[in-house]
Design a protein around this motif. Structure first.
Motif, PDB file in Angstrom:
ATOM      1  N   ALA A 281       0.838  -1.203   0.000  1.00  0.00           N
ATOM      2  CA  ALA A 281       0.000   0.000   0.000  1.00  0.00           C
ATOM      3  C   ALA A 281       0.864   1.241   0.000  1.00  0.00           C
ATOM      4  N   ALA A 282       0.615   2.125  -0.977  1.00  0.00           N
ATOM      5  CA  ALA A 282       1.245   3.444  -0.908  1.00  0.00           C
ATOM      6  C   ALA A 282       0.527   4.202   0.198  1.00  0.00           C
ATOM      7  N   LYS A 283       1.300   4.809   1.074  1.00  0.00           N
ATOM      8  CA  LYS A 283       0.682   5.677   2.092  1.00  0.00           C
ATOM      9  C   LYS A 283       1.135   7.100   1.807  1.00  0.00           C
ATOM     10  N   GLY A 284       0.162   7.975   1.504  1.00  0.00           N
ATOM     11  CA  GLY A 284       0.482   9.368   1.231  1.00  0.00           C
ATOM     12  C   GLY A 284       0.616  10.098   2.545  1.00  0.00           C
ATOM     13  N   HIS A 285      -0.480  10.764   2.961  1.00  0.00           N
ATOM     14  CA  HIS A 285      -0.431  11.420   4.268  1.00  0.00           C
ATOM     15  C   HIS A 285      -1.230  10.625   5.299  1.00  0.00           C
ATOM     16  N   GLY A 286      -1.727   9.449   4.886  1.00  0.00           N
ATOM     17  CA  GLY A 286      -2.439   8.593   5.839  1.00  0.00           C
ATOM     18  C   GLY A 286      -3.724   9.215   6.363  1.00  0.00           C
ATOM     19  N   HIS A 287      -4.361  10.079   5.546  1.00  0.00           N
ATOM     20  CA  HIS A 287      -5.600  10.706   6.004  1.00  0.00           C
ATOM     21  C   HIS A 287      -6.835   9.932   5.563  1.00  0.00           C
ATOM     22  N   SER A 288      -6.627   8.665   5.267  1.00  0.00           N
ATOM     23  CA  SER A 288      -7.756   7.771   5.032  1.00  0.00           C
ATOM     24  C   SER A 288      -8.500   7.575   6.348  1.00  0.00           C
ATOM     25  N   LEU A 289      -9.706   7.015   6.214  1.00  0.00           N
ATOM     26  CA  LEU A 289     -10.554   6.898   7.393  1.00  0.00           C
ATOM     27  C   LEU A 289     -10.763   5.460   7.835  1.00  0.00           C
TER      28      LEU A 289
ATOM     29  N   THR B  98      -9.119  20.511  -2.638  1.00  0.00           N
ATOM     30  CA  THR B  98      -9.893  19.910  -1.561  1.00  0.00           C
ATOM     31  C   THR B  98     -10.010  20.982  -0.471  1.00  0.00           C
ATOM     32  N   ASP B  99     -10.909  20.788   0.485  1.00  0.00           N
ATOM     33  CA  ASP B  99     -11.067  21.798   1.548  1.00  0.00           C
ATOM     34  C   ASP B  99      -9.802  21.904   2.390  1.00  0.00           C
ATOM     35  N   TYR B 100      -9.123  20.776   2.494  1.00  0.00           N
ATOM     36  CA  TYR B 100      -7.966  20.675   3.403  1.00  0.00           C
ATOM     37  C   TYR B 100      -6.758  20.298   2.540  1.00  0.00           C
TER      38      TYR B 100
ATOM     39  N   LEU C 237      -3.026  16.814   2.309  1.00  0.00           N
ATOM     40  CA  LEU C 237      -3.350  15.521   1.696  1.00  0.00           C
ATOM     41  C   LEU C 237      -2.411  15.406   0.500  1.00  0.00           C
ATOM     42  N   THR C 238      -2.040  14.184   0.118  1.00  0.00           N
ATOM     43  CA  THR C 238      -1.094  14.094  -1.003  1.00  0.00           C
ATOM     44  C   THR C 238      -1.828  14.053  -2.346  1.00  0.00           C
ATOM     45  N   VAL C 239      -1.058  14.399  -3.367  1.00  0.00           N
ATOM     46  CA  VAL C 239      -1.584  14.383  -4.733  1.00  0.00           C
ATOM     47  C   VAL C 239      -2.020  12.951  -5.091  1.00  0.00           C
TER      48      VAL C 239
ATOM     49  N   GLY D 263     -11.018  14.139  -5.152  1.00  0.00           N
ATOM     50  CA  GLY D 263     -10.538  15.472  -4.801  1.00  0.00           C
ATOM     51  C   GLY D 263     -11.622  16.500  -5.090  1.00  0.00           C
ATOM     52  N   ILE D 264     -12.513  16.702  -4.123  1.00  0.00           N
ATOM     53  CA  ILE D 264     -13.643  17.611  -4.351  1.00  0.00           C
ATOM     54  C   ILE D 264     -13.639  18.757  -3.347  1.00  0.00           C
ATOM     55  N   SER D 265     -14.260  19.855  -3.776  1.00  0.00           N
ATOM     56  CA  SER D 265     -14.435  21.007  -2.893  1.00  0.00           C
ATOM     57  C   SER D 265     -15.391  21.968  -3.582  1.00  0.00           C
TER      58      SER D 265
ATOM     59  N   GLN E  69     -21.280   6.116  -2.078  1.00  0.00           N
ATOM     60  CA  GLN E  69     -20.323   6.579  -1.063  1.00  0.00           C
ATOM     61  C   GLN E  69     -19.145   7.246  -1.750  1.00  0.00           C
ATOM     62  N   TYR E  70     -18.689   8.381  -1.190  1.00  0.00           N
ATOM     63  CA  TYR E  70     -17.406   8.966  -1.593  1.00  0.00           C
ATOM     64  C   TYR E  70     -16.405   8.560  -0.509  1.00  0.00           C
ATOM     65  N   LEU E  71     -15.140   8.293  -0.859  1.00  0.00           N
ATOM     66  CA  LEU E  71     -14.166   7.676   0.048  1.00  0.00           C
ATOM     67  C   LEU E  71     -14.778   6.366   0.558  1.00  0.00           C
TER      68      LEU E  71
END
Ligand SMILES: Cc1cc2nc3c(=O)[nH]c(=O)nc-3n(C[C@H](O)[C@H](O)[C@H](O)COP(=O)(O)OP(=O)(O)OC[C@H]3O[C@@H](n4cnc5c(N)ncnc54)[C@H](O)[C@@H]3O)c2cc1C
Length: 509
Positions: free
Chosen positions: A78-86, A147-149, A152-154, A162-164, A464-466
């Motif tokens: 698994a690639a881990k970007g910033h790990g902001h998955s839920l 994105t709002d935040y 997070l990685t590309v 990637g929505i906002s 569902q998103y994410l």
């Protein structure tokens, strides 16, 4: 045969070309690295990898994939970007997690390159969007979709969508990519674009990390604005709120001066302060009158819009904003505005993050639920969920977002991409961004499940998103008509099912 020993499990690689030991010193079994790779922002899922790869180059990522591809028993990667998955989407139980950020450390600041003509930036998959913003602003340029935040990685957001608030106008981030370098599940390096290896290109966009690891993305740029006019208005009536949202996003011709640059919406409920961590907006002196409205109506709906401006438009922006707001049905006397730097607006969530972090409230469970809902059913959703389940349960803590976006006859959401949306031309993003304690997140999860059940019963075509599901049937249902192609692409680009096992689509461990 090379043998590389990680933890107690040797990987036996039966391939003469693979020098497994080439990456041996990049594989860490350090308990703190392994522990960090076994958790994410959600703080709900946990999966322990055997090791963490800390690569300096894409070649080392490919070497790891080869190692698994030719191993008699392949292991998940698994690639881990910033790990902001839920829900553990960037984890790899008994496999290897690639700490993508270590690429950044080794690129010596060359992870983002703006082209000499200023039309695009080449960006490493491991780069944070805040880094992309800061670098491109140095050239007076910026991407158009956010994105709002921004921490997070590309690679992480392109694997989802990637929505906002810009999505209604420019499409999600996945619609704003010109080209990518990807290492597939067969360890092939491929450059892909709509014209070159297009099957891989569209597979990867919204592909939940299933087809390859993004090591570079080419992102189009535009001249950046200097500042923004940022307005919030309040509604007690949901149909007026959504009618105005839809009216505003319908004016989205790029040359129309009444076109907004950003539109979102949210619920205000009885949660103490009308402000929340996503952004502190309402002046303190206005809190009492907003709170008394919330007490009266139980839910208020907040429409949020932004218009950019620069030196050429600074004298006209107020007039334009007035025209935009003219004829809308918000409650008189409940219009609030701010005027901030463009970069400050884009990075608006950061201040809230730092505040929560200092209070020990950021690293807590986040049982979020993010949904896409067709416009034709958003009113049923309001009645059954916001005014039904949410008010009855009375446990919602955290922002609840509600905003529409256009498909524009497939231009903004190209159907060839892996991302899944409801079929309608306009659909809503609804996000329940809950924070909970470590012992009570199940109550939120129960509410999430009740919401999904209600949608099923009411025939609301929700996506569902994410997304996170635990059974294959649920995934098949989620992808609907796209399932067949998603599966075919998996066999084509990752036939041994190595990549992003934490999504639990093809791997159920
Ligand atoms: C506070 C917060 C605010 C958010 N706001 C928004 C928002 O406004 N809009 C929005 O759309 N989303 C938002 N998200 C969700 C976010 O976009 C996703 O969770 C995203 O995946 C996180 O990026 P990451 O770098 O942390 O990815 P990770 O969690 O590290 O990875 C996510 C998935 O992508 C895969 N992956 C990571 N890097 C790569 C790569 N280089 N190549 C291929 N696959 C890769 C992983 O294996 C995993 O499956 C938000 C999340 C948080 C926590």
């Amino acid at each position: 045969m090379s043998i590389i020993k990680i933890s107690s499990k040797p990987f036996d690689v039966h391939h003469k070309d693979i020098k497994a030991l080439d990456i041996a010193d990049k594989l860490s079994v350090d308990p703190s690295a392994v522990e960090a790779a076994s958790r994410d922002f959600g703080h709900i899922a946990k999966a322990i990898p055997l090791a963490v790869l800390q690569p300096s180059t894409p070649k080392e990522i490919a070497a790891l994939i080869k190692l698994s591809y030719y191993n008699s028993v392949p292991f998940g990667i698994a690639a881990k970007g910033h790990g902001h998955s839920l829900r553990g989407q960037a984890m790899a139980n008994n496999g290897v997690v690639i700490d993508m950020k270590s690429m950044n450390k080794c690129r010596n600041g060359t992870g983002i390159r703006v082209s000499t003509d200023g039309l695009y930036a080449d960006v490493g998959g491991e780069q944070l969007w805040i880094e992309v913003l800061n670098k491109t602003l140095e050239h007076g340029l910026a991407p158009v979709s956010w994105t709002d935040y921004l921490y997070l990685t590309v690679g992480g957001t392109l694997s989802n969508a990637g929505i906002s608030g810009q999505t209604f106008r420019y499409g999600p981030q996945i619609s704003n990519v010109l080209e990518m370098d990807v290492i597939t599940g067969k360890a092939d390096f491929m450059t892909c674009s709509p014209k070159m290896n297009s099957e891989l290109f569209y597979a990867v966009l919204g592909g939940l990390g299933q087809f390859g690891i993004i090591t570079r993305a080419r992102i189009p740029l535009q001249p950046a604005s200097l500042r923004v006019k940022w307005v919030r208005v309040l509604y007690s009536d949901f149909s007026s709120f959504t009618r105005d949202q839809v009216l505003l996003i319908s004016r989205n011709g790029r040359k129309d001066q009444n076109t907004l640059d950003y539109l979102e919406g949210s619920l205000l409920m009885d949660q103490g302060s009308p402000n929340n961590w996503r952004s502190s907006f309402f002046p303190h002196s206005d809190h009492p009158k907003i709170i008394s409205l919330i007490t009266k109506h139980r839910i208020m709906y907040c429409l949020e819009v932004v218009k950019h401006y620069d030196d050429q438009t600074k004298n006209t922006v107020d007039k334009v904003m007035k025209q935009i707001l003219q004829g809308l049905s918000y409650m008189p006397g409940f219009m609030f505005q701010k005027d901030v730097r463009y970069g400050e607006f884009l990075n608006r969530v950061r201040a809230g993050e730092l505040k929560l972090e200092s209070q020990g409230l950021w690293e807590v469970p986040h049982p979020w639920l993010n949904l896409f809902i067709p416009k034709s059913q958003i009113s049923d959703f309001n009645n059954g969920v916001f005014r039904g389940i949410v008010l009855e349960r009375n446990i919602t803590t955290g922002p609840v977002l509600v905003y529409p976006m256009n498909r524009h006859k497939q231009v903004l959401w190209d159907d060839r991409m892996s991302a899944v949306t409801p079929g309608e031309e306009i659909f809503y993003a609804v996000g329940f961004l809950h924070s909970s304690g470590f012992n009570d997140w199940e109550a939120f999860e129960d509410q999430n499940m009740e919401i999904m059940k209600f949608c099923n019963r009411a025939g609301i075509v929700v996506k569902q998103y994410l997304p996170h599901y635990s059974t294959k049937d649920e995934w098949v249902h989620h992808f609907g008509s796209k399932w067949k192609i998603f599966q075919l692409r998996k066999h084509q680009f990752d036939p041994r099912m190595l990549l992003s096992p934490g999504q639990r689509i093809f791997n159920n461990n």
